[in-house]
Design a protein around this motif. Sequence first.
Motif, PDB file in Angstrom:
ATOM      1  N   ASP A   1      14.505  13.144  77.490  1.00 22.05           N
ATOM      2  CA  ASP A   1      12.739  11.727  77.428  1.00 22.05           C
ATOM      3  C   ASP A   1      11.969  12.157  75.832  1.00 22.05           C
ATOM      4  N   PHE A   2      12.622  13.162  75.846  1.00 23.99           N
ATOM      5  CA  PHE A   2      11.588  13.673  74.736  1.00 23.99           C
ATOM      6  C   PHE A   2      12.309  13.318  72.933  1.00 23.99           C
ATOM      7  N   CYS A   3      13.330  13.040  73.194  1.00 28.65           N
ATOM      8  CA  CYS A   3      14.387  12.272  72.019  1.00 28.65           C
ATOM      9  C   CYS A   3      13.425  11.138  71.531  1.00 28.65           C
ATOM     10  N   VAL A   4      13.644  10.482  72.453  1.00 27.72           N
ATOM     11  CA  VAL A   4      13.210   8.913  72.740  1.00 27.72           C
ATOM     12  C   VAL A   4      11.929   8.676  72.921  1.00 27.72           C
ATOM     13  N   ARG A   5      10.611   9.875  72.984  1.00 31.48           N
ATOM     14  CA  ARG A   5       9.779   9.590  72.696  1.00 31.48           C
ATOM     15  C   ARG A   5       9.013   9.724  71.605  1.00 31.48           C
ATOM     16  N   TYR A   6       9.896  10.908  70.583  1.00 36.24           N
ATOM     17  CA  TYR A   6       9.557  11.573  69.800  1.00 36.24           C
ATOM     18  C   TYR A   6      10.057  11.148  68.452  1.00 36.24           C
ATOM     19  N   GLY A   7      11.101  10.176  68.400  1.00 37.54           N
ATOM     20  CA  GLY A   7      12.132   9.326  67.626  1.00 37.54           C
ATOM     21  C   GLY A   7      13.710  11.083  66.999  1.00 37.54           C
ATOM     22  N   LEU A   8      14.207  11.593  68.421  1.00 37.60           N
ATOM     23  CA  LEU A   8      15.001  12.245  67.566  1.00 37.60           C
ATOM     24  C   LEU A   8      16.634  11.747  68.723  1.00 37.60           C
ATOM     25  N   GLN A   9      17.182  12.103  67.157  1.00 33.96           N
ATOM     26  CA  GLN A   9      18.836  11.390  68.131  1.00 33.96           C
ATOM     27  C   GLN A   9      19.513  12.320  69.358  1.00 33.96           C
ATOM     28  N   PHE A  10      19.238  14.011  68.842  1.00 33.73           N
ATOM     29  CA  PHE A  10      20.176  14.632  69.220  1.00 33.73           C
ATOM     30  C   PHE A  10      19.877  15.431  70.066  1.00 33.73           C
ATOM     31  N   ILE A  11      20.609  16.468  71.433  1.00 37.90           N
ATOM     32  CA  ILE A  11      20.056  17.307  71.946  1.00 37.90           C
ATOM     33  C   ILE A  11      21.577  18.385  71.709  1.00 37.90           C
ATOM     34  N   GLU A  12      21.017  19.531  71.543  1.00 40.07           N
ATOM     35  CA  GLU A  12      22.192  20.877  71.650  1.00 40.07           C
ATOM     36  C   GLU A  12      21.987  21.617  73.068  1.00 40.07           C
ATOM     37  N   PHE A  13      23.284  21.986  73.254  1.00 41.82           N
ATOM     38  CA  PHE A  13      23.469  23.458  74.297  1.00 41.82           C
ATOM     39  C   PHE A  13      24.439  23.868  73.535  1.00 41.82           C
ATOM     40  N   ASP A  14      23.110  25.409  73.703  1.00 44.72           N
ATOM     41  CA  ASP A  14      23.519  26.357  72.363  1.00 44.72           C
ATOM     42  C   ASP A  14      24.653  27.248  73.163  1.00 44.72           C
ATOM     43  N   ALA A  15      24.864  28.782  72.978  1.00 41.85           N
ATOM     44  CA  ALA A  15      25.566  29.669  73.624  1.00 41.85           C
ATOM     45  C   ALA A  15      25.212  29.610  75.266  1.00 41.85           C
ATOM     46  N   GLY A  16      26.036  30.392  75.466  1.00 41.52           N
ATOM     47  CA  GLY A  16      25.953  30.273  77.359  1.00 41.52           C
ATOM     48  C   GLY A  16      26.483  29.026  78.658  1.00 41.52           C
ATOM     49  N   TRP A  17      26.593  28.108  77.432  1.00 46.90           N
ATOM     50  CA  TRP A  17      26.961  27.024  78.796  1.00 46.90           C
ATOM     51  C   TRP A  17      27.971  26.896  79.295  1.00 46.90           C
ATOM     52  N   TYR A  18      28.784  27.722  78.743  1.00 48.43           N
ATOM     53  CA  TYR A  18      30.413  28.034  79.308  1.00 48.43           C
ATOM     54  C   TYR A  18      31.011  29.515  80.113  1.00 48.43           C
ATOM     55  N   GLY A  19      29.512  29.993  79.584  1.00 47.30           N
ATOM     56  CA  GLY A  19      29.640  31.141  79.798  1.00 47.30           C
ATOM     57  C   GLY A  19      29.522  32.313  78.595  1.00 47.30           C
ATOM     58  N   SER A  20      29.426  33.737  78.426  1.00 47.30           N
ATOM     59  CA  SER A  20      29.118  34.836  77.580  1.00 47.30           C
ATOM     60  C   SER A  20      30.286  33.859  75.950  1.00 47.30           C
TER      61      SER A  20
END
Length: 616
Positions: A301-320
Amino acid sequence: MFKSEINFIVFSLFTFVFFPLSSNAGDWKSLKSPSSNFCIEFSLSPEGRPTYKVTLNGKSIIEPSGLGFVETKGIDWTKGFDGIAVSKTTAINREWRPIWGERSKVLDHYTATEITYENSKESHRLKIEVRAYDEGVAFRYVVEPSSGKESIKIKEEKTEFAFNDEHEIWGVSSAQGEYSKVKLGELKYSTERPSILETKEGNVIAIAEAGLVDFARMRLKRIGNRKLVSDLHSKTISKLPLKTPWRVIMAAGDAGTLLENNDLLLNLNEPNQIKDTKWIRPGKVIRDVTLSTKGGMACVDFCVRYGLQFIEFDAGWYGSEREMASDARTVSRPNLDLPKVIAYAKENNIGVILYVNRRHLERDLDDLLPLYRDWGIAGIKFGFVQHGDQKWTKWMHDAIIKCAEYKIMVDVHDEYRMTGWQRTYPNFMTAEGIGGDETSPSNEQVLANMFNRMIAGPADHTFCYFSGHVKSTTTNAAQLAKSVCFFSPWQFIFWYDQPSFAKDEPELDFFRQLPTTWDDTKVINGKIGNFATIARRTGKDWFIGCVNAVEPRELAIPLNFLETGVDYEIITYYENSGSGTRTNVRIRKEVGNSKTTLKAKLSKKGGIAYRIVPKK
């Protein structure tokens, strides 16, 4: 816009000049750049060592310096030669369009030749491919099969860069380290490339590497007070014929011109190898720090509102990320419904990028790529890649090629620096190799990185707009400016921030309008570690970033690059404690044209950003 790379002007002139093999030491063979400002010359030392030197406008840049390398249990290619030949000179003048970049057209204009050194006693030859541009010179070693020899193992390279004085060098011991300016004779460690030196006369020299794909990374170490020598990270084994990466020498009257000329590294790489590039998509990124469904949806929603194109999930989404038991083929967090977030993002034309640590990339890449394609993942951020030696350099580039086969874009972290190969595989969007906002750099370090690191190509600077990183080291207005100054087709604007941090601050419209790739780039002024003003254009709109350090100052910014006879609206974003916002950014609008000169008043750790658009 994002089509296969096009060469749209091609003009080649071939002049055949042959010098017979000669044993006369000191008999220099020269190659001049198209405008004759740069000249690189080759000869043999009295001891039979291949030797070269470089001049700019008739003045020495590189004094006579040794060439060559040493094999493991094999030939010493630094001595014993008794002949030198120049077989052909070629002149090339063409332009090409990158898939994305700092400008929409890149001029590739140079002269080239091939130098051959012969050792008649041992019956072996060393060839050196040479190019001379008006922006600098480059050369690489070529070894061909001979007498049944099909491979070569290089123990060390001994390419020297000798200077006419003890210049000051901007040294850095690691790709993400802090720069320090010292006299060359005081450099105590092997330094990263590109390596920038400043002369007493005010000239700036850069030693760089281009086209590193299947070879050990080069760093530079000091010999005495006036010389650097190549320092390979590891031994290198190659099938013959061998073509090493390019060794590059750039020079200019000021640091800004040197930075503008960084397309030289792109020109030393092969053209784009991806036929269909429609899926390659630059853009702005917010990282979801919560690693949750709720956080991911809020980021979309933030991307749509402020004109961004991507979100990123960083370290930890699949475990250590540091545990081999973790599996990047699965989601380990019970509060993250990744398919739901991806589907919601796709509905809103927002891409999803996943971080994967190198441990799991190395083990599972062939499983991950078809899986991520099926998931609908836009890109992968490679984490803590092994770097430097030949094995892992080749592995990483092979991995990026595999990603292209599955239409997946790539961001490489942490110590790796680009060498122009993003031209060849433009799904390689960006890389770290910089002490970005994660490290809370001072503006002095920011401005050291801007002129040193950015010669190498795109940098993932991990900007932090609302977090405490800004307040402790710089200003929010300077953060706006940095998003223009640091080029990256994937621009991570909000690294430690969350959507809830934004309170509709008026200046966020700057990020909404900000492109991440450009049609033109100009460095207006600058001094390494002190200040810089960089202007970039997309279409008819210009963006300017101005960043300052060391002391308060006022900089003049002439707008003579604007189209003549056109009035523009100039929107200025500057620091002001009376702005009424918690970010202390005030916005001013005025009208100007190509005759206007802006006056940028900057605090010691401040910055100013401008958006300049034609008046309707």
